[in-house]
Design a protein around this motif. Structure first.
Motif, PDB file in Angstrom:
ATOM      1  N   VAL A 243      39.242  29.923  40.446  1.00  0.00           N
ATOM      2  CA  VAL A 243      40.448  29.179  40.801  1.00  0.00           C
ATOM      3  C   VAL A 243      40.155  28.401  42.073  1.00  0.00           C
ATOM      4  O   VAL A 243      39.607  28.949  43.036  1.00  0.00           O
ATOM      5  N   LEU A 244      40.503  27.133  42.068  1.00  0.00           N
ATOM      6  CA  LEU A 244      40.183  26.228  43.166  1.00  0.00           C
ATOM      7  C   LEU A 244      41.460  25.699  43.797  1.00  0.00           C
ATOM      8  O   LEU A 244      42.325  25.162  43.100  1.00  0.00           O
ATOM      9  N   ASP A 245      41.594  25.852  45.109  1.00  0.00           N
ATOM     10  CA  ASP A 245      42.721  25.277  45.843  1.00  0.00           C
ATOM     11  C   ASP A 245      42.270  24.000  46.536  1.00  0.00           C
ATOM     12  O   ASP A 245      41.239  23.990  47.223  1.00  0.00           O
ATOM     13  N   PRO A 261      38.738  34.120  43.004  1.00  0.00           N
ATOM     14  CA  PRO A 261      38.255  34.706  41.751  1.00  0.00           C
ATOM     15  C   PRO A 261      39.275  34.565  40.622  1.00  0.00           C
ATOM     16  O   PRO A 261      40.471  34.513  40.849  1.00  0.00           O
ATOM     17  N   PHE A 262      38.779  34.541  39.417  1.00  0.00           N
ATOM     18  CA  PHE A 262      39.590  34.454  38.205  1.00  0.00           C
ATOM     19  C   PHE A 262      39.967  35.872  37.794  1.00  0.00           C
ATOM     20  O   PHE A 262      39.463  36.423  36.807  1.00  0.00           O
ATOM     21  N   ILE A 263      40.864  36.493  38.570  1.00  0.00           N
ATOM     22  CA  ILE A 263      41.221  37.897  38.391  1.00  0.00           C
ATOM     23  C   ILE A 263      42.737  38.060  38.542  1.00  0.00           C
ATOM     24  O   ILE A 263      43.408  37.180  39.074  1.00  0.00           O
ATOM     25  N   PRO A 264      43.294  39.184  38.109  1.00  0.00           N
ATOM     26  CA  PRO A 264      44.754  39.353  38.115  1.00  0.00           C
ATOM     27  C   PRO A 264      45.410  39.217  39.481  1.00  0.00           C
ATOM     28  O   PRO A 264      46.574  38.790  39.564  1.00  0.00           O
ATOM     29  N   SER A 265      44.711  39.564  40.564  1.00  0.00           N
ATOM     30  CA  SER A 265      45.336  39.497  41.885  1.00  0.00           C
ATOM     31  C   SER A 265      45.466  38.072  42.415  1.00  0.00           C
ATOM     32  O   SER A 265      46.157  37.844  43.407  1.00  0.00           O
ATOM     33  N   THR A 266      44.820  37.105  41.776  1.00  0.00           N
ATOM     34  CA  THR A 266      45.009  35.702  42.134  1.00  0.00           C
ATOM     35  C   THR A 266      46.282  35.200  41.460  1.00  0.00           C
ATOM     36  O   THR A 266      46.456  35.345  40.254  1.00  0.00           O
ATOM     37  N   ASP A 267      47.173  34.618  42.239  1.00  0.00           N
ATOM     38  CA  ASP A 267      48.488  34.221  41.734  1.00  0.00           C
ATOM     39  C   ASP A 267      48.372  33.007  40.803  1.00  0.00           C
ATOM     40  O   ASP A 267      47.891  31.953  41.211  1.00  0.00           O
ATOM     41  N   PRO A 268      48.842  33.109  39.548  1.00  0.00           N
ATOM     42  CA  PRO A 268      48.790  31.955  38.645  1.00  0.00           C
ATOM     43  C   PRO A 268      49.904  30.942  38.891  1.00  0.00           C
ATOM     44  O   PRO A 268      49.954  29.903  38.220  1.00  0.00           O
TER      45      PRO A 268
END
Length: 343
Positions: A243-245, A261-268
């Motif tokens: 995921v890129l900001d 990271p592309f993981i659940p703790s990263t806010d979609p």
């Protein structure tokens, strides 16, 4: 007789496997050297084990402040006895990091006098409530330390960075990243989702706000972000899923803020992980709040990290360090009052 059948439950979504390397690739000290020309000027300061212990301790010591007395306050205790005076002449209780202070002061000066801090992966944006204007802008070591110590995101970096990896035993070397302070309009901050090295989704970063003008420029924004991704990031970042900001200037220049990271703790944010993981995207989808009602339906950010209202009653629009000092003085007053009552 009607046959009763159990309702089928939806299958749990499955994330791509993630390795320690994937997580480390998103650490700013790893990605910044490769993408520095497209990002915000940053200076790194390695952190000692003593400072990490200070950040992870339950009690509150405000480091980087010169006071005649310090008070330890156990944030997990409801007892009046949790406030205890620390003798400023007892070197075992003082919380001072003079070498780190000097490195931080030098870096802040090098970066123009104002910075915002982060650790390897996270910035303490959930602790911005402690600062006047809810800003992460810092000018001195004490500002930085109290933000870091007040942040759950920083605690996550310290203890849970590899929670979605298997059999990771070693701890990373933690670094303080001091980033040049820039006033960025949150309307131009966006989160980009990359799956299998393809940009599949983009959405506004601050989902609590409605920016009516985004409707008129959304195509230009998406074109600019796609072009930047294709030319500068795609197949250059070592992970396939991440995921890129980014933020865009009003001239549609794109700059990198962070990798996640592309993981659940990263806010979609305005997406759902279920769609990001399984849906087919022929082209990137751009999402933003199309009305004030949509924005209002989104939860306020990080409210679980805030202090009760009483903690703000004596802040008087102070800076982070001033607020912390006033908070410490309030604890001293409470301790003296408790002593008077007990006697």
């Amino acid at each position: 007789m009607v046959e009763v059948t159990e309702e089928s439950t939806p299958s749990p979504i499955t994330f791509p496997s993630v390795t320690k390397q994937d997580i480390d690739y998103c650490s700013i000290i790893e990605w910044y050297p490769k993408f520095a020309r497209y990002s915000i000027p940053t200076v790194f300061v390695p952190l000692s084990e003593e400072f990490i212990s200070y950040l992870s301790s339950d009690s509150v010591y405000v480091a980087g402040m010169n006071t005649s007395h310090s008070y330890e306050y156990d944030v997990d205790s409801d007892s009046d006895s949790s406030n205890s005076e620390v003798d400023s002449h007892d070197s075992t209780n003082l919380v001072e990091f003079p070498e780190l202070d000097l490195l931080v002061e030098k870096a802040v000066e090098e970066l123009g006098g104002s910075i915002f801090p982060k650790l390897n992966w996270s910035s303490p944006k959930d602790a911005a409530w402690i600062a006047f204007g809810n800003s992460l802008e810092c000018t001195k070591p004490a500002d930085i330390y109290i933000l870091l110590k007040s942040s759950d995101f920083i605690i996550h970096d310290l203890f849970h960075a590899y929670e979605y990896c298997q059999q990771v035993s070693e701890s990373p070397q933690f670094n303080l990243a001091l980033r040049e302070w820039r006033k960025i309009d949150s309307a131009y901050e966006f989160r980009c989702f990359i799956r299998n090295n393809q940009l599949i989704g983009v959405c506004q970063r601050d989902i609590r706000q409605y920016y009516s003008f985004l409707t008129d420029i959304k195509d230009n924004l998406l074109d600019a972000i796609e072009e930047f991704f294709d030319a500068k990031v795609q197949n250059k970042f070592p992970s396939a899923n991440y995921v890129l900001d980014v933020y865009c200037t009003n001239q549609f220049y794109v700059r990198i803020v962070d990798f996640n990271p592309f993981i659940p703790s990263t806010d979609p944010l305005l997406f759902e992980w279920s769609e990001l993981l399984v849906q087919e995207f022929n082209e990137p989808v751009f999402r933003y709040n199309k009305s004030a009602d949509e924005a209002q339906s989104n939860q306020p950010a990080y409210t679980h990290n805030r202090l009760p209202k009483e903690a703000f009653d004596f802040s008087e629009n102070s800076t982070i360090a001033e607020f912390a000092q006033r908070f410490q003085q309030e604890l001293e007053l409470q301790a003296r009052n408790n002593e008077h009552v007990n006697h």
